[in-house]
Design a protein around this motif. Structure first.
Motif, PDB file in Angstrom:
ATOM      1  N   THR A   8       0.825  -1.204   0.000  1.00  0.00           N
ATOM      2  CA  THR A   8       0.000   0.000   0.000  1.00  0.00           C
ATOM      3  C   THR A   8       0.861   1.256   0.000  1.00  0.00           C
ATOM      4  O   THR A   8       1.999   1.253   0.481  1.00  0.00           O
ATOM      5  N   TYR A   9       0.291   2.330  -0.548  1.00  0.00           N
ATOM      6  CA  TYR A   9       0.872   3.667  -0.472  1.00  0.00           C
ATOM      7  C   TYR A   9      -0.102   4.550   0.295  1.00  0.00           C
ATOM      8  O   TYR A   9      -1.304   4.530   0.027  1.00  0.00           O
ATOM      9  N   SER A  10       0.413   5.338   1.211  1.00  0.00           N
ATOM     10  CA  SER A  10      -0.404   6.293   1.954  1.00  0.00           C
ATOM     11  C   SER A  10       0.089   7.698   1.641  1.00  0.00           C
ATOM     12  O   SER A  10       1.289   7.984   1.745  1.00  0.00           O
ATOM     13  N   VAL A  11      -0.855   8.583   1.257  1.00  0.00           N
ATOM     14  CA  VAL A  11      -0.502   9.939   0.845  1.00  0.00           C
ATOM     15  C   VAL A  11      -1.450  10.929   1.509  1.00  0.00           C
ATOM     16  O   VAL A  11      -2.679  10.765   1.417  1.00  0.00           O
ATOM     17  N   PRO A  12      -0.935  11.967   2.186  1.00  0.00           N
ATOM     18  CA  PRO A  12      -1.831  12.968   2.776  1.00  0.00           C
ATOM     19  C   PRO A  12      -2.502  13.813   1.695  1.00  0.00           C
ATOM     20  O   PRO A  12      -1.909  14.098   0.656  1.00  0.00           O
ATOM     21  N   SER A  13      -3.760  14.184   1.930  1.00  0.00           N
ATOM     22  CA  SER A  13      -4.480  15.032   0.988  1.00  0.00           C
ATOM     23  C   SER A  13      -5.450  15.908   1.763  1.00  0.00           C
ATOM     24  O   SER A  13      -5.557  15.825   2.993  1.00  0.00           O
ATOM     25  N   GLY A  14      -6.176  16.761   1.049  1.00  0.00           N
ATOM     26  CA  GLY A  14      -7.147  17.643   1.685  1.00  0.00           C
ATOM     27  C   GLY A  14      -8.306  16.891   2.311  1.00  0.00           C
ATOM     28  O   GLY A  14      -9.025  17.435   3.145  1.00  0.00           O
ATOM     29  N   LEU A  15      -8.513  15.643   1.910  1.00  0.00           N
ATOM     30  CA  LEU A  15      -9.596  14.823   2.456  1.00  0.00           C
ATOM     31  C   LEU A  15      -9.063  13.762   3.422  1.00  0.00           C
ATOM     32  O   LEU A  15      -9.693  12.738   3.631  1.00  0.00           O
ATOM     33  N   GLY A  16      -7.904  14.040   4.016  1.00  0.00           N
ATOM     34  CA  GLY A  16      -7.268  13.045   4.878  1.00  0.00           C
ATOM     35  C   GLY A  16      -6.356  12.169   4.040  1.00  0.00           C
ATOM     36  O   GLY A  16      -6.133  12.404   2.850  1.00  0.00           O
ATOM     37  N   ASP A  17      -5.801  11.132   4.643  1.00  0.00           N
ATOM     38  CA  ASP A  17      -4.881  10.276   3.921  1.00  0.00           C
ATOM     39  C   ASP A  17      -5.590   9.486   2.825  1.00  0.00           C
ATOM     40  O   ASP A  17      -6.675   8.945   3.033  1.00  0.00           O
ATOM     41  N   LEU A  18      -4.953   9.461   1.657  1.00  0.00           N
ATOM     42  CA  LEU A  18      -5.387   8.583   0.585  1.00  0.00           C
ATOM     43  C   LEU A  18      -4.576   7.298   0.680  1.00  0.00           C
ATOM     44  O   LEU A  18      -3.351   7.335   0.851  1.00  0.00           O
ATOM     45  N   LEU A  19      -5.252   6.156   0.598  1.00  0.00           N
ATOM     46  CA  LEU A  19      -4.572   4.871   0.677  1.00  0.00           C
ATOM     47  C   LEU A  19      -4.786   4.120  -0.637  1.00  0.00           C
ATOM     48  O   LEU A  19      -5.923   3.910  -1.069  1.00  0.00           O
TER      49      LEU A  19
ATOM     50  N   ASP B 256      -7.751  -1.045  -4.402  1.00  0.00           N
ATOM     51  CA  ASP B 256      -8.517  -0.234  -3.450  1.00  0.00           C
ATOM     52  C   ASP B 256      -7.936   1.166  -3.389  1.00  0.00           C
ATOM     53  O   ASP B 256      -6.718   1.346  -3.270  1.00  0.00           O
ATOM     54  N   ILE B 257      -8.789   2.168  -3.532  1.00  0.00           N
ATOM     55  CA  ILE B 257      -8.425   3.561  -3.262  1.00  0.00           C
ATOM     56  C   ILE B 257      -9.336   4.030  -2.141  1.00  0.00           C
ATOM     57  O   ILE B 257     -10.563   4.077  -2.318  1.00  0.00           O
ATOM     58  N   SER B 258      -8.774   4.351  -1.000  1.00  0.00           N
ATOM     59  CA  SER B 258      -9.572   4.707   0.181  1.00  0.00           C
ATOM     60  C   SER B 258      -9.286   6.131   0.626  1.00  0.00           C
ATOM     61  O   SER B 258      -8.145   6.598   0.589  1.00  0.00           O
ATOM     62  N   ALA B 259     -10.350   6.824   1.050  1.00  0.00           N
ATOM     63  CA  ALA B 259     -10.255   8.156   1.647  1.00  0.00           C
ATOM     64  C   ALA B 259     -11.290   8.231   2.754  1.00  0.00           C
ATOM     65  O   ALA B 259     -12.068   7.289   2.960  1.00  0.00           O
TER      66      ALA B 259
ATOM     67  N   SER C 172      -5.868  11.009  -8.993  1.00  0.00           N
ATOM     68  CA  SER C 172      -6.663  11.045  -7.760  1.00  0.00           C
ATOM     69  C   SER C 172      -6.572  12.392  -7.056  1.00  0.00           C
ATOM     70  O   SER C 172      -7.549  12.869  -6.477  1.00  0.00           O
ATOM     71  N   LEU C 173      -5.411  13.048  -7.102  1.00  0.00           N
ATOM     72  CA  LEU C 173      -5.229  14.323  -6.417  1.00  0.00           C
ATOM     73  C   LEU C 173      -5.769  15.504  -7.219  1.00  0.00           C
ATOM     74  O   LEU C 173      -6.242  16.483  -6.637  1.00  0.00           O
ATOM     75  N   GLY C 174      -5.715  15.390  -8.549  1.00  0.00           N
ATOM     76  CA  GLY C 174      -5.964  16.596  -9.322  1.00  0.00           C
ATOM     77  C   GLY C 174      -7.131  16.595 -10.266  1.00  0.00           C
ATOM     78  O   GLY C 174      -7.384  17.602 -10.925  1.00  0.00           O
ATOM     79  N   SER C 175      -7.883  15.488 -10.386  1.00  0.00           N
ATOM     80  CA  SER C 175      -8.968  15.454 -11.362  1.00  0.00           C
ATOM     81  C   SER C 175     -10.238  14.916 -10.741  1.00  0.00           C
ATOM     82  O   SER C 175     -10.253  14.454  -9.604  1.00  0.00           O
ATOM     83  N   SER C 176     -11.298  14.975 -11.511  1.00  0.00           N
ATOM     84  CA  SER C 176     -12.557  14.404 -11.057  1.00  0.00           C
ATOM     85  C   SER C 176     -12.450  12.890 -11.034  1.00  0.00           C
ATOM     86  O   SER C 176     -11.669  12.296 -11.768  1.00  0.00           O
ATOM     87  N   SER C 177     -13.258  12.267 -10.184  1.00  0.00           N
ATOM     88  CA  SER C 177     -13.191  10.813 -10.052  1.00  0.00           C
ATOM     89  C   SER C 177     -13.576  10.107 -11.344  1.00  0.00           C
ATOM     90  O   SER C 177     -13.165   8.963 -11.575  1.00  0.00           O
ATOM     91  N   SER C 178     -14.345  10.772 -12.214  1.00  0.00           N
ATOM     92  CA  SER C 178     -14.741  10.124 -13.469  1.00  0.00           C
ATOM     93  C   SER C 178     -13.536   9.796 -14.331  1.00  0.00           C
ATOM     94  O   SER C 178     -13.543   8.822 -15.085  1.00  0.00           O
TER      95      SER C 178
END
Length: 253
Positions: A133-144, A155-158, A188-194
């Motif tokens: 797994t990779y864990s990255v901090p973001s504006g919505l908490g950590d992205l996993l 799995d992409i979790s927020a 995941s950080l910069g675009s819409s989920s679509s």
């Protein structure tokens, strides 16, 4: 005469070895089919989102872009001499840019720095070898981001929820990509989920299912005569209604 025969034998042996080296692809001329466009349309809509993909001389992705009407988000990729992604520059519809600069430790991303015209923000990336797994901090908490043994994201979790993905053992649209984490991170950080769906996850294996926020979606793929995936449909697992259809165009390089 005997000496002449020996010389001819040696020459024939050298020619034979040279031809063998050419045939095994070591000359670097091996051809492969690569996806150059993924066109996605939602059911009941005529609004098409095109994901256009360009490659460098090493057949690595050099740019990909999402085009929806007059709106274009493009991503230009640079690599190190070792062939790993060093930076990705996102040019937005308003022509502003955001650069993602990557640092690595033991072959895994350890930091990504977000750079725009007025700031530079480093984000520490924590890789867990045992959980993959990779864990990255973001504006919505950590992205996993969790990966399987084949290098596909499962799995992409927020804090707001998560996306789950499943695959078959068959080859995927992006079977030649060795590491898609930098690509998935910038999406995941910069675009819409679509746009996550439009990339088809940059997956090396065939995508078969998606679960997001508790909604299950089946993924149905069809292949062309070259056994490349040419169409992907997202189908609601409850109503069996087609939600979207993606058509993939390839180029032989």
């Amino acid at each position: 005469m005997k000496i002449l025969k020996k010389l001819l034998t040696i020459c024939l042996l050298i020619i034979s070895l040279s031809c063998s080296n050419d045939d095994d692809g070591s000359s670097g001329n091996t051809q492969l089919y690569v996806p150059t466009q993924i066109s996605t349309v939602q059911t009941g809509s005529t609004n098409v989102t095109d994901m256009n993909i360009e490659y460098n001389s090493s057949n690595r992705i050099s740019q990909f872009s999402f085009v929806n009407g007059s709106q274009t988000n493009s991503y230009d990729i640079t690599y190190t001499a070792d062939g790993i992604i060093s930076s990705i520059i996102n040019t937005r519809p308003d022509t502003s840019t955001l650069e993602y600069a990557f640092e690595y430790s033991n072959g895994k991303v350890s930091q990504v720095t977000l750079i725009n015209s007025s700031s530079s923000i480093p984000l520490t990336v924590v890789y867990n070898e045992f959980a993959n797994t990779y864990s990255v901090p973001s504006g919505l908490g950590d992205l996993l981001f969790k990966y399987d043994a084949s290098g596909n994201i499962v799995d992409i979790s927020a804090t707001t929820g998560n996306f789950l993905f499943s695959y078959s053992s068959s080859e995927g649209v992006f079977k030649n990509i060795p590491d898609n984490f930098p690509l998935m991170l910038v999406i995941s950080l910069g675009s819409s989920s679509s746009n996550i769906f439009n990339t088809l996850l940059f997956s090396t294996k065939q995508l078969t299912g998606i679960t997001f926020f508790g909604n299950n979606v089946n993924v149905e793929s069809t292949r062309n005569q070259n056994n490349e995936i040419e169409m992907v449909k997202l189908i609601d697992a409850t109503t069996f209604d087609i939600q979207s259809t993606s058509t993939i165009t390839y180029e032989l390089r």
